[in-house]
Design a protein around this motif. Structure first.
Motif, PDB file in Angstrom:
ATOM      1  N   ALA A 157      11.288  13.311 -23.133  1.00 61.37           N
ATOM      2  CA  ALA A 157      10.673  12.671 -22.095  1.00 61.37           C
ATOM      3  C   ALA A 157       8.703  13.043 -22.327  1.00 61.37           C
ATOM      4  N   GLY A 158       8.305  11.430 -22.750  1.00 64.86           N
ATOM      5  CA  GLY A 158       6.992  11.537 -22.891  1.00 64.86           C
ATOM      6  C   GLY A 158       7.197  11.411 -24.597  1.00 64.86           C
ATOM      7  N   THR A 159       8.531  11.173 -25.187  1.00 66.91           N
ATOM      8  CA  THR A 159       8.475  10.796 -26.241  1.00 66.91           C
ATOM      9  C   THR A 159       7.985   9.198 -26.755  1.00 66.91           C
ATOM     10  N   GLU A 160       6.785   8.998 -27.572  1.00 69.38           N
ATOM     11  CA  GLU A 160       6.639   7.906 -28.187  1.00 69.38           C
ATOM     12  C   GLU A 160       7.930   7.903 -29.455  1.00 69.38           C
ATOM     13  N   LEU A 161       9.053   6.508 -29.863  1.00 68.21           N
ATOM     14  CA  LEU A 161       9.715   5.493 -30.670  1.00 68.21           C
ATOM     15  C   LEU A 161       8.872   4.789 -31.546  1.00 68.21           C
ATOM     16  N   LEU A 162       9.104   4.684 -33.147  1.00 70.44           N
ATOM     17  CA  LEU A 162       8.370   3.783 -33.623  1.00 70.44           C
ATOM     18  C   LEU A 162       9.376   3.612 -34.563  1.00 70.44           C
ATOM     19  N   LEU A 163       8.886   2.819 -35.394  1.00 70.56           N
ATOM     20  CA  LEU A 163       9.865   2.690 -36.470  1.00 70.56           C
ATOM     21  C   LEU A 163       8.921   2.570 -37.590  1.00 70.56           C
ATOM     22  N   ASP A 164       9.132   3.202 -38.925  1.00 66.69           N
ATOM     23  CA  ASP A 164       8.065   3.245 -39.925  1.00 66.69           C
ATOM     24  C   ASP A 164       8.239   1.743 -40.694  1.00 66.69           C
ATOM     25  N   GLY A 165       7.057   1.363 -41.073  1.00 71.47           N
ATOM     26  CA  GLY A 165       6.418   0.393 -41.590  1.00 71.47           C
ATOM     27  C   GLY A 165       6.579  -0.711 -40.614  1.00 71.47           C
ATOM     28  N   GLU A 166       6.750  -0.589 -39.339  1.00 70.19           N
ATOM     29  CA  GLU A 166       6.182  -1.509 -38.301  1.00 70.19           C
ATOM     30  C   GLU A 166       5.504  -1.351 -37.377  1.00 70.19           C
ATOM     31  N   GLY A 167       4.210  -1.061 -37.763  1.00 75.33           N
ATOM     32  CA  GLY A 167       2.914  -1.466 -36.997  1.00 75.33           C
ATOM     33  C   GLY A 167       2.278  -0.068 -36.962  1.00 75.33           C
ATOM     34  N   HIS A 168       3.076   1.323 -37.116  1.00 75.84           N
ATOM     35  CA  HIS A 168       2.761   2.084 -36.357  1.00 75.84           C
ATOM     36  C   HIS A 168       1.462   3.418 -37.025  1.00 75.84           C
ATOM     37  N   GLU A 169       1.022   2.721 -38.366  1.00 76.08           N
ATOM     38  CA  GLU A 169      -0.398   3.167 -39.153  1.00 76.08           C
ATOM     39  C   GLU A 169      -1.520   2.691 -38.316  1.00 76.08           C
ATOM     40  N   ALA A 170      -1.300   1.827 -37.273  1.00 79.21           N
ATOM     41  CA  ALA A 170      -2.064   1.040 -36.467  1.00 79.21           C
ATOM     42  C   ALA A 170      -2.493   1.788 -35.077  1.00 79.21           C
ATOM     43  N   LEU A 171      -1.261   2.984 -35.068  1.00 81.69           N
ATOM     44  CA  LEU A 171      -1.651   3.452 -33.675  1.00 81.69           C
ATOM     45  C   LEU A 171      -2.812   4.313 -33.405  1.00 81.69           C
ATOM     46  N   ARG A 172      -3.542   3.722 -32.255  1.00 82.54           N
ATOM     47  CA  ARG A 172      -4.514   4.806 -31.522  1.00 82.54           C
ATOM     48  C   ARG A 172      -4.679   6.401 -31.381  1.00 82.54           C
ATOM     49  N   LEU A 173      -5.584   7.067 -32.590  1.00 80.35           N
ATOM     50  CA  LEU A 173      -5.348   7.930 -32.566  1.00 80.35           C
ATOM     51  C   LEU A 173      -6.411   8.925 -32.157  1.00 80.35           C
ATOM     52  N   ASP A 174      -6.955   8.990 -30.632  1.00 81.81           N
ATOM     53  CA  ASP A 174      -8.144   9.845 -30.481  1.00 81.81           C
ATOM     54  C   ASP A 174      -7.937  11.344 -30.992  1.00 81.81           C
ATOM     55  N   GLY A 175      -8.950  12.519 -31.215  1.00 86.85           N
ATOM     56  CA  GLY A 175      -8.930  13.661 -31.130  1.00 86.85           C
ATOM     57  C   GLY A 175      -8.317  13.830 -32.383  1.00 86.85           C
ATOM     58  N   PRO A 176      -7.558  15.759 -32.647  1.00 83.73           N
ATOM     59  CA  PRO A 176      -7.366  15.766 -33.754  1.00 83.73           C
ATOM     60  C   PRO A 176      -5.850  15.615 -33.318  1.00 83.73           C
ATOM     61  N   THR A 177      -4.862  15.236 -34.679  1.00 86.25           N
ATOM     62  CA  THR A 177      -3.996  14.486 -34.694  1.00 86.25           C
ATOM     63  C   THR A 177      -3.243  15.630 -35.507  1.00 86.25           C
ATOM     64  N   ALA A 178      -2.382  15.944 -35.352  1.00 83.86           N
ATOM     65  CA  ALA A 178      -0.951  16.869 -36.712  1.00 83.86           C
ATOM     66  C   ALA A 178      -0.285  15.510 -36.577  1.00 83.86           C
ATOM     67  N   VAL A 179       0.245  16.286 -38.387  1.00 82.60           N
ATOM     68  CA  VAL A 179       1.302  15.362 -38.284  1.00 82.60           C
ATOM     69  C   VAL A 179       2.615  16.470 -39.120  1.00 82.60           C
ATOM     70  N   LEU A 180       3.890  16.266 -38.920  1.00 83.34           N
ATOM     71  CA  LEU A 180       5.050  16.648 -39.492  1.00 83.34           C
ATOM     72  C   LEU A 180       5.575  15.871 -40.153  1.00 83.34           C
ATOM     73  N   LEU A 181       5.507  16.256 -41.265  1.00 77.94           N
ATOM     74  CA  LEU A 181       6.524  15.431 -42.511  1.00 77.94           C
ATOM     75  C   LEU A 181       7.928  16.077 -42.195  1.00 77.94           C
ATOM     76  N   ALA A 182       8.783  16.013 -41.194  1.00 72.54           N
ATOM     77  CA  ALA A 182      10.228  16.316 -41.451  1.00 72.54           C
ATOM     78  C   ALA A 182      10.930  14.904 -42.028  1.00 72.54           C
ATOM     79  N   THR A 183      10.706  15.116 -42.942  1.00 74.45           N
ATOM     80  CA  THR A 183      11.951  14.641 -44.178  1.00 74.45           C
ATOM     81  C   THR A 183      11.797  14.843 -45.147  1.00 74.45           C
ATOM     82  N   PRO A 184      13.071  14.171 -45.719  1.00 71.76           N
ATOM     83  CA  PRO A 184      14.037  14.992 -46.527  1.00 71.76           C
ATOM     84  C   PRO A 184      13.301  14.973 -47.766  1.00 71.76           C
TER      85      PRO A 184
END
Length: 384
Positions: free
Chosen positions: A207-234
């Protein structure tokens, strides 16, 4: 040990000549200061899959560092709190002794019996489990503890938005646990690296989670205030995810390089920054306060970088309590529960790079259950 616990041989999933084989090994009593634990259930993680595919050179023939065990025998000098019968977790990362990294340079939990070396016992890495979750969910304790550690770091900046890169176990745990540790009002975005992963998430919504695909425009997300990024990648995907995160349109950005890095990793977007050193600055819950590094990102923006290795014992116990208290939130992540013989087949399929689909469904977490009956000696020469 009781008669039921005392077995002269035990089953083990052993890496041999590029394959995983089900073997029977002799079961030895623990030496002074050591423990012998019975593995109830063990999990396969993304790092393990990298090892199976030859992307890492960790030497342990038996992998696995996630799971629930109980003590079956204690060597002389072992703590009284770790007497036979005690359910335990094993913290896989020793902060100061590089000779102990469970399932990497010492044999891990993908076997019925595992010896825990004296250095790990003496320094408190075997943790009595006072609030055990469902055994199968025990495979999620260590990865959820690592997420808990990440949120302890990222939570210091009071993020309004969490962006998670990676749709494997860690990414899926993170979006389920985010509001528990970062607050009910945090916005959660999960960026997938594959369309298969995106489709799995859509079928298992949080619930409440937005799902995006890398390379399909997510870098243009509207982000207000402090943003935390978790790189949960191999580790093979962390640099690309880092550079994608650095391009987010955000003035207050903090990035946790959770996913590890290839040796000598550098980024043209962060010239002169030793990324491996930044990631390694926090280990097993120390130092306190945690280390962050300010760097100059694209367009001259100031960015906080951090990372971490291992977890603290408190993280493990907190994760176990979370899984015991809210099991239904996490249960769908254990997608495959198998016995050792079937586990060997799955691991060999994964080692061949045949994707993440197993028995017709996407693998998130593989749980291997070990029987409590003595194995047949006929397995000693059998391969899977």
């Amino acid at each position: 040990m009781t008669a039921a616990e005392h077995i002269p041989h035990h089953q083990a999933l052993v890496r041999e000549a590029g394959r995983v084989r089900l073997r029977v090994r002799p079961t030895h009593a623990p030496a002074p200061g050591e423990l012998l634990v019975a593995v109830q259930v063990a999990g396969l993680c993304g790092t393990d899959i990298q090892m199976l595919r030859g992307l890492r050179d960790d030497p342990a023939p038996v992998i696995g560092h996630e799971g629930i065990c109980h003590v079956v025998a204690a060597g002389t000098g072992a703590p009284d709190s770790l007497s036979p019968g005690t359910p335990v977790l094993v913290n896989p990362t020793h902060r100061s002794d590089p000779s102990f990294l469970l399932g990497h340079n010492v044999d891990g939990l993908m076997q019925e019996r595992t010896h825990i070396p004296a250095t790990a016992v003496h320094d408190g890495l075997v943790v009595p489990l006072t609030q055990p979750p469902d055994p199968v969910l025990g495979t999620l304790i260590e990865p959820l503890a690592a997420v808990c550690y990440a949120f302890a770091l990222l939570g210091t900046v009071g993020p309004r938005t969490l962006v998670v890169y990676g749709d494997g176990t860690i990414g899926q745990l993170a979006v389920r646990a985010a509001r528990r540790w970062l607050g009910e009002d945090v916005r959660v975005v999960l960026v997938h690296h594959s369309r298969d992963g995106l489709e799995w998430s859509a079928r298992h919504p949080v619930a409440g989670t937005e799902l995006l695909l890398d390379g399909e425009g997510h870098e243009a997300l509207r982000l207000d205030g402090p943003t935390a990024v978790l790189l949960a990648t191999p580790r093979t995907g962390t640099l690309n995810a880092l550079e994608s995160a650095l391009r987010l349109d955000c003035r207050d950005l903090t990035i946790d390089m959770f996913g590890g890095l290839p040796p000598g990793a550098t980024s043209a977007l962060l010239p002169g920054v030793d990324l491996a050193a930044v990631r390694a600055a926090n280990c097993a819950g120390l130092p306190v306060p945690a280390a962050f590094t300010r760097v100059r990102g694209p367009q001259g923006r100031s960015v906080r970088l951090t990372g971490h290795r291992g977890v603290g014992n408190d993280h493990l116990l907190e994760a176990a309590a979370e899984l015991a208290g809210r099991p239904d939130l996490y249960r769908d992540l254990v997608t495959h529960v198998v016995e050792p013989r079937e586990a060997a087949k799955i691991m060999n399929s994964l080692s061949a790079g045949l994707g993440r689909n197993v028995a017709g469904s996407r693998l998130i977490k593989l749980a291997v259950q070990f029987p409590r009956t003595p194995p047949s000696s006929s397995l000693s020469s059998e391969s899977a």
